[in-house]
Every structure is written in structure tokens, then in C-alpha cells.
Design a protein around this motif. Sequence first.
Motif: not given
Length: 104
Positions: A36-56
Motif C-alpha cells: 500500500w505504501a509503495a503504491e503511495k510512493l509511486g513504486k510498482s512491480g519488483d520495486e514495490a515488492e522490494k519495499y514491502a520486504k523492507e517493511v516486513v
Amino acid sequence: MSTFDDRETAFENKYAHDAEIQFRVNARAHKLLGLWAAEKLGKSGDEAEKYAKEVVISDLEESGHEDVVRKVSGDLGDTSNADEIRAKMDEYLAEAKKQVMAED
């Protein structure tokens, strides 16, 4: 083994199982929040997945969800606030529980 030993073992197994389920639910909720946050930051695809892992991973700093809230809040800056992030966290915890229980 006595009945008492059997009951004790069963209780320990249930406790371990419940702890594993809760860990999986929290990790799933944090990933959903990260996406959700990645989408708000304009990230998508692999970049969004990478960010989500950082959050975890950010959840490993301390007990509870405040370490995740701080990370996401800091990353989102003025585009969101801690209250909105906590509300999303609650929403995603409920969704993650449904998902994990469906898998189990």
C-alpha cells in the motif's frame, strides 16, 4: 507417557502452532501495508515488492507494530500520517488473518 504428559505436550504444540500463525499473520499484514505504501510512493512491480520486504524486516526492531508504523510514516512523509497508517495496519491484520487461516 501419562495423560498429564500427553496434555502438556498437546498444549505446547498448540502454543507453538498459534505463535507461528500469529507470526505469519503479522508478516503478511506488514507486506500488505508495504505494498500500500509503495503504491503511495509511486513504486510498482519488483520495486514495490522490494519495499514491502523492507517493511516486513523493519518489524524485527522491537515488539509490536510501532517500528513498522515509524518506518512507513517516515518514508511517506506528508502523504500520510501515523493514524492513517495504524488504521491501514488494523485493516491489513484482519485481511492477513483471513488469508493465513485459509491457507492453513
